[in-house]
Design a protein around this motif. Structure first.
Motif, PDB file in Angstrom:
ATOM      1  N   ASP A   7      -9.665  35.869  -0.703  1.00 43.98           N
ATOM      2  CA  ASP A   7      -9.515  37.017  -1.690  1.00 43.98           C
ATOM      3  C   ASP A   7      -8.494  37.829  -1.642  1.00 43.98           C
ATOM      4  O   ASP A   7      -8.554  39.054  -2.302  1.00 43.98           O
ATOM      5  CB  ASP A   7     -11.117  37.663  -2.015  1.00 43.98           C
ATOM      6  CG  ASP A   7     -11.686  38.091  -0.672  1.00 43.98           C
ATOM      7  OD1 ASP A   7     -10.848  38.167   0.203  1.00 43.98           O
ATOM      8  OD2 ASP A   7     -12.638  39.048  -1.000  1.00 43.98           O
ATOM      9  N   GLY A   8      -7.569  37.874  -0.327  1.00 39.86           N
ATOM     10  CA  GLY A   8      -6.834  38.809  -0.036  1.00 39.86           C
ATOM     11  C   GLY A   8      -7.321  39.946   0.837  1.00 39.86           C
ATOM     12  O   GLY A   8      -6.419  40.736   1.337  1.00 39.86           O
ATOM     13  N   SER A   9      -8.588  40.013   1.073  1.00 43.67           N
ATOM     14  CA  SER A   9      -8.719  40.982   2.255  1.00 43.67           C
ATOM     15  C   SER A   9      -8.787  40.753   3.714  1.00 43.67           C
ATOM     16  O   SER A   9      -8.377  39.635   3.864  1.00 43.67           O
ATOM     17  CB  SER A   9     -10.220  41.503   1.872  1.00 43.67           C
ATOM     18  OG  SER A   9     -11.305  40.211   2.101  1.00 43.67           O
ATOM     19  N   LYS A  10      -8.573  41.554   4.424  1.00 41.28           N
ATOM     20  CA  LYS A  10      -8.540  41.316   5.986  1.00 41.28           C
ATOM     21  C   LYS A  10      -9.642  41.740   6.635  1.00 41.28           C
ATOM     22  O   LYS A  10     -10.180  42.876   6.282  1.00 41.28           O
ATOM     23  CB  LYS A  10      -7.164  42.080   6.300  1.00 41.28           C
ATOM     24  CG  LYS A  10      -6.823  41.825   7.523  1.00 41.28           C
ATOM     25  CD  LYS A  10      -5.325  42.179   7.953  1.00 41.28           C
ATOM     26  CE  LYS A  10      -4.921  43.676   8.064  1.00 41.28           C
ATOM     27  NZ  LYS A  10      -3.667  44.004   8.658  1.00 41.28           N
ATOM     28  N   GLY A  11     -10.146  41.225   7.642  1.00 47.82           N
ATOM     29  CA  GLY A  11     -11.169  41.228   8.506  1.00 47.82           C
ATOM     30  C   GLY A  11     -11.016  41.147  10.037  1.00 47.82           C
ATOM     31  O   GLY A  11      -9.862  40.259  10.289  1.00 47.82           O
ATOM     32  N   ARG A  12     -11.793  41.469  10.694  1.00 50.05           N
ATOM     33  CA  ARG A  12     -12.033  41.365  12.207  1.00 50.05           C
ATOM     34  C   ARG A  12     -12.915  40.143  12.489  1.00 50.05           C
ATOM     35  O   ARG A  12     -13.934  40.021  11.710  1.00 50.05           O
ATOM     36  CB  ARG A  12     -12.326  42.396  13.071  1.00 50.05           C
ATOM     37  CG  ARG A  12     -11.537  43.821  12.671  1.00 50.05           C
ATOM     38  CD  ARG A  12     -11.827  45.012  13.566  1.00 50.05           C
ATOM     39  NE  ARG A  12     -13.324  45.340  13.466  1.00 50.05           N
ATOM     40  CZ  ARG A  12     -14.093  45.992  14.272  1.00 50.05           C
ATOM     41  NH1 ARG A  12     -13.416  46.575  15.481  1.00 50.05           N
ATOM     42  NH2 ARG A  12     -15.527  46.298  14.019  1.00 50.05           N
ATOM     43  N   ILE A  13     -12.388  39.301  13.293  1.00 45.69           N
ATOM     44  CA  ILE A  13     -13.452  38.112  13.660  1.00 45.69           C
ATOM     45  C   ILE A  13     -13.472  37.962  14.996  1.00 45.69           C
ATOM     46  O   ILE A  13     -12.736  38.383  16.008  1.00 45.69           O
ATOM     47  CB  ILE A  13     -12.761  36.810  12.934  1.00 45.69           C
ATOM     48  CG1 ILE A  13     -11.279  36.489  13.695  1.00 45.69           C
ATOM     49  CG2 ILE A  13     -12.600  36.716  11.650  1.00 45.69           C
ATOM     50  CD1 ILE A  13     -11.009  34.954  13.461  1.00 45.69           C
ATOM     51  N   CYS A  14     -14.613  37.203  15.523  1.00 47.06           N
ATOM     52  CA  CYS A  14     -14.716  37.132  16.824  1.00 47.06           C
ATOM     53  C   CYS A  14     -14.070  35.947  17.320  1.00 47.06           C
ATOM     54  O   CYS A  14     -13.956  34.843  16.608  1.00 47.06           O
ATOM     55  CB  CYS A  14     -16.226  36.601  17.170  1.00 47.06           C
ATOM     56  SG  CYS A  14     -16.903  36.204  18.689  1.00 47.06           S
ATOM     57  N   ARG A  15     -13.396  36.067  18.664  1.00 46.70           N
ATOM     58  CA  ARG A  15     -12.433  35.047  18.977  1.00 46.70           C
ATOM     59  C   ARG A  15     -13.267  33.658  19.654  1.00 46.70           C
ATOM     60  O   ARG A  15     -12.814  32.724  19.871  1.00 46.70           O
ATOM     61  CB  ARG A  15     -11.434  35.487  19.872  1.00 46.70           C
ATOM     62  CG  ARG A  15     -10.367  36.152  19.412  1.00 46.70           C
ATOM     63  CD  ARG A  15      -9.452  35.470  19.007  1.00 46.70           C
ATOM     64  NE  ARG A  15      -8.103  35.951  18.380  1.00 46.70           N
ATOM     65  CZ  ARG A  15      -7.291  36.360  19.253  1.00 46.70           C
ATOM     66  NH1 ARG A  15      -7.195  36.036  20.613  1.00 46.70           N
ATOM     67  NH2 ARG A  15      -6.129  37.161  18.729  1.00 46.70           N
ATOM     68  N   LYS A  16     -14.643  34.161  20.036  1.00 46.04           N
ATOM     69  CA  LYS A  16     -15.361  32.959  20.400  1.00 46.04           C
ATOM     70  C   LYS A  16     -15.880  32.118  19.600  1.00 46.04           C
ATOM     71  O   LYS A  16     -16.025  30.780  19.522  1.00 46.04           O
ATOM     72  CB  LYS A  16     -16.386  33.696  21.464  1.00 46.04           C
ATOM     73  CG  LYS A  16     -15.705  34.140  22.708  1.00 46.04           C
ATOM     74  CD  LYS A  16     -16.728  34.613  23.704  1.00 46.04           C
ATOM     75  CE  LYS A  16     -15.937  35.098  25.018  1.00 46.04           C
ATOM     76  NZ  LYS A  16     -16.811  35.407  26.083  1.00 46.04           N
ATOM     77  N   CYS A  17     -16.756  32.755  18.605  1.00 48.76           N
ATOM     78  CA  CYS A  17     -17.584  32.109  17.548  1.00 48.76           C
ATOM     79  C   CYS A  17     -17.076  32.104  15.901  1.00 48.76           C
ATOM     80  O   CYS A  17     -17.234  31.169  15.124  1.00 48.76           O
ATOM     81  CB  CYS A  17     -18.872  32.349  17.399  1.00 48.76           C
ATOM     82  SG  CYS A  17     -19.183  34.156  16.956  1.00 48.76           S
ATOM     83  N   GLY A  18     -15.995  32.878  15.766  1.00 50.15           N
ATOM     84  CA  GLY A  18     -15.417  32.850  14.484  1.00 50.15           C
ATOM     85  C   GLY A  18     -16.214  33.583  13.353  1.00 50.15           C
ATOM     86  O   GLY A  18     -15.735  33.735  12.346  1.00 50.15           O
TER      87      GLY A  18
END
Length: 105
Positions: free
Chosen positions: A91-102
């Motif tokens: 949808d064009g939004s940006k977010g933070r994700i966990c590098r281990k589990c996604g």
């Protein structure tokens, strides 16, 4: 421009220092100084003077600031300290994700 990898309300773990291994919630972030204040971590003694008549003064314990480089975010899903990745969603939004589990943080 100074950026810090943690935000207010994140759960973090301390990586080094006298409080190594302690977990807490970020209460405040200061990007200019690259410091954070974490709940129940780096407790310091503060000498407080009474402000008005009848108000007690004395020594109180308060959280002190520590460098943001000394803390790492704990993923809410896998409960492990992790680095943060950034992802742009459909949808064009940006977010933070966990590098281990996604998981989205």
């Amino acid at each position: 421009m100074n950026k810090v990898h943690v935000k207010t309300g994140d759960t973090v773990v301390v990586l080094s220092g006298k409080d190594k291994g302690k977990k807490g919630t970020v209460l405040a972030v200061s990007p200019e100084e690259r410091k954070v204040i974490v709940e129940k971590v780096n407790m310091v003694s503060k000498h407080v003077k009474p402000k008005r008549m009848g108000e007690p003064g004395g020594i109180i314990k308060a959280e002190g600031a520590l460098y943001a480089d000394k803390v790492q975010i704990v993923c809410p899903r896998c409960k492990k300290p992790t680095r943060i990745g950034h992802k742009i969603f459909e949808d064009g939004s940006k977010g933070r994700i966990c590098r281990k589990c996604g998981e989205v943080i």
